[in-house]
Every structure is written in structure tokens, then in C-alpha cells.
Design an enzyme around this catalytic site. Structure first.
Site, mmCIF file in Angstrom:
data_model
loop_
_atom_site.group_PDB
_atom_site.id
_atom_site.type_symbol
_atom_site.label_atom_id
_atom_site.label_comp_id
_atom_site.label_asym_id
_atom_site.label_seq_id
_atom_site.Cartn_x
_atom_site.Cartn_y
_atom_site.Cartn_z
ATOM 1 N N CYS A 1 -8.800 4.630 -3.219
ATOM 2 C CA CYS A 1 -7.747 4.794 -4.233
ATOM 3 C C CYS A 1 -6.971 6.097 -4.097
ATOM 4 C CB CYS A 1 -8.349 4.673 -5.626
ATOM 5 S SG CYS A 1 -9.082 3.046 -5.950
ATOM 6 N N HIS B 1 -3.342 7.313 -10.584
ATOM 7 C CA HIS B 1 -3.905 6.080 -10.035
ATOM 8 C C HIS B 1 -4.262 5.156 -11.187
ATOM 9 C CE1 HIS B 1 -6.351 3.236 -7.959
ATOM 10 N NE2 HIS B 1 -7.453 3.639 -8.548
ATOM 11 N N ASN C 1 -5.818 -2.820 -10.510
ATOM 12 C CA ASN C 1 -6.041 -1.747 -9.546
ATOM 13 C C ASN C 1 -5.730 -2.269 -8.143
ATOM 14 O OD1 ASN C 1 -6.973 0.257 -7.852
ATOM 15 N ND2 ASN C 1 -8.969 0.468 -8.830
#
Length: 338
Positions: free
Chosen positions: A122, A263, A293
Site C-alpha cells: 500500500c 492511503h 482498498n
């Protein structure tokens, strides 16, 4: 005969263009209710996710990356042949090798470019962003394409309700170029790795430790494995810590930021970080409800959301922040110059 070394003046780098891609097919919480024991209210309360985009069969990470790259270059009016380097942040490459960057270079027609993949989960996009920035700041290149792209649906077990609700597919690309006179562009960054957290979020199968076999497939070792509580606790603490440290190093208060682009892993992590930075939520970009995500794709996709909603404008001071598997942590401070 002596070696002649060319001297270079200092170059500042900036993001000069942005392009994104999302596959059209949606996977909603209502869809997941039919697949695993969960419900929309439970997912929304704990993650903030309502739906996510999923690729059709046969669509790979390179395909999404190419679409995002095409849009990025078109927005800038740059031909693919002008690109000098391509850096792809991904944990879902089309295959172990060649690098997805090679496949993208060919599909894009970027004949003069070299490139490579970067694996930082990520935090992949901000890590790749800094590599691209340094290539430009060094004077080595003038046009570097940085892409964050992940096909998370390819490594998710859709019988595991702890992970299948979280992830989606998507890609985003930015072009890094030298700043024009008077522009600031990239300001500073702070990256950290804590490898002791590697056992909390990982995919155990398919590498040199556990090569693919019928047994690794049967044991579901080719899917994402996550200790949700450990990841959540680390992310809540570290995203705020690295952000605060970077702002303090540059004498910037959270209230002075035009935009905070974190994020998109969990809405509660994002709001907790914003509170610690003293940032009003109207300046915090949250689109996790629509995309879930997308790992390396989340930050460029959130940039696109910020621009399209009129919340990110030329001259704004912007903070990017992320925490990912590894554990990897990143924060980037920049002036938006588009």
C-alpha cells in the site's frame, strides 16, 4: 585522455499530469452478503466501504496500468515515445517475470523507456513517486511515468470475510517532469520499514520459500493473509507519526495543508490521522466508500477524486501518507502544480 564529467544545476521535480482507470464492474456490499456471512452495516461501520471495482476475467494489472498511463499522457499532450522511464508499484504483477513495467512499456509503445516494478504494497505509489522524483532531480531524465496498479481480486479468497470485503482493483498514473521557473513541486518525504510486521499481512505462496504446488493451492497460500487487529493498530499509530514528523521537519502545520490524501485502507484510520494532524475533514480526501482498498492504486485514485471535486487546486500544499504490508510507511509533502 581524462574523463569529462558534465556539471548539472539543481533541478526540482513535480507531478505534471494525472490519469486513472477503474474497471467498470462493481462488487457491492449487497453482493458480498450473498457470498459470505456479512452485511452492509457491519462493513460500513468498520471500514467505510460500500462498493469496489473488480476486473473481468482476463484483465491484468498491466491492462489497467496502460489505460491509466494513456489518460495521464493524453492530459499532458505527451506521446508515449517521449517517456524515458516507467516505474510500476504493484503486488499483483501479471506474472513473476518479466516485470509488469516491461509489459506496459510494450503495450504503451514507449519505445525509448526503461523501467521496473516496485513492491511495497500500500506504500508502493509514494515509494515509486520518490524514485521517479529523484531520477528527474538528478538530471538523468525529464519524463518519468509512475504508476500504482493492483488487481487485488486476483489474490483474494472470497470465502474469507475478513479480507474479501476490503479490496478492489484500480490504477493511477502520474508523469514526473522538471519544474518550471517559480514552481516548487516535490518538497520532502519520509519513508520507514518495520519488517517485524511482515507476518501480519502477507501472501505466503508462490515465492521461493513456498513455490507453487498442488499443496500450496489447497492450503490457500496464494491469497492475502491478514492479522486485522495488528495491521489496524500499527496503521493508526504510524500513519500519524510519520505525517507529523515530516510536517515538523518542514515547519508546516496540518492546518496549513490545502489537502491531505491518505492511503484508503480504513476510514477510521484516515479520520484518526486527520484529527492528530489538526486537519478539518473537508480537506481530507476519502473515497474508500466507492473503491475499497486498491493497494498501490489508492493514492492516485484519491488525487483524481480531489481534482474532480474541486478540492485540489494548483498551488495547494499536499500531504500524502500510507502504511502497507511489510510494514511499509510513507509520507510525502508536495506543492500541486497542475
Amino acid at each position: 585522455m581524462g574523463l569529462t564529467v558534465a556539471t548539472r544545476t539543481a533541478v526540482r521535480a513535480k507531478i505534471s499530469s494525472l490519469g486513472t482507470y477503474l474497471p467498470p464492474r462493481l462488487l457491492t456490499n449487497a453482493d458480498l452478503e450473498k457470498m459470505v456471512e456479512t452485511n452492509d452495516q457491519w462493513i460500513m461501520e468498520r471500514t467505510g466501504i460500500r462498493e469496489r471495482h473488480i476486473v473481468d476475467k482476463g484483465v491484468a494489472t498491466s491492462d489497467m496500468a496502460v489505460e491509466a498511463a494513456k489518460r495521464c499522457l493524453a492530459a499532458r499532450g505527451v506521446e508515449a515515445g517521449e517517456v524515458e522511464a516507467i516505474i510500476i508499484a504493484t503486488v499483483t504483477p501479471d506474472m513473476m517475470f518479466p516485470a509488469t513495467a516491461c509489459l506496459v512499456q510494450d503495450k504503451l509503445g514507449a519505445k525509448g523507456a526503461w523501467g521496473f516494478d516496485l513492491s511495497a504494497a500500500c506504500s508502493g505509489f509514494p515509494y515509486a513517486l520518490q524514485v521517479g522524483t529523484k531520477l528527474v532531480e538528478s538530471g538523468a531524465h525529464k519524463k518519468v511515468l509512475v504508476i500504482g496498479a493492483d488487481t487485488m481480486s486476483s489474490i483474494i479468497d472470497y470465502t474469507d470475510r475478513a479480507t474479501c470485503i476490503l479490496f478492489g482493483d484500480g490504477a493511477g498514473a502520474v508523469l514526473i517532469e522538471p519544474c518550471a521557473e517559480g514552481e516548487v513541486g516535490m518538497v520532502d518525504y519520509l519513508h520507514e520499514v518495520d519488517g517485524s510486521g511482515g507476518c501480519s499481512l502477507y501472501m505466503p505462496g508462490g515465492g521461493s520459500l513456498n513455490p507453487s504446488t498442488a499443496e500450496t493451492v489447497a492450503k490457500k497460500m496464494h491469497y492475502v493473509h491478514q492479522d486485522g487487529q495488528a495491521v489496524y493498530k500499527f496503521a493508526v499509530r504510524k500513519m500519524a507519526e510519520v505525517s507529523e514528523a515530516l510536517l515538523a521537519r518542514n515547519g508546516v502545520l496540518g492546518s496549513e495543508l490545502g489537502c491531505f490524501i491518505p492511503h484508503q485502507a480504513n476510514k477510521r484510520i484516515i479520520t484518526s490521522t486527520a484529527e492528530r494532524l489538526g486537519m478539518p475533514l473537508e480537506r481530507v480526501i476519502i473515497n474508500i466508500d466507492r473503491y475499497g482498498n486498491t493497494t498501490a492504486g489508492t493514492i492516485p485514485l484519491a488525487m483524481d477524486t480531489a481534482v474532480s471535486e474541486g478540492r485540489l487546486k494548483k498551488g495547494d500544499l499536499v500531504l500524502l501518507a500510507s502504511v502497507g504490508a511489510g510494514f511499509t510507511t510513507a509520507a510525502t509533502l508536495l506543492r500541486w502544480e497542475i
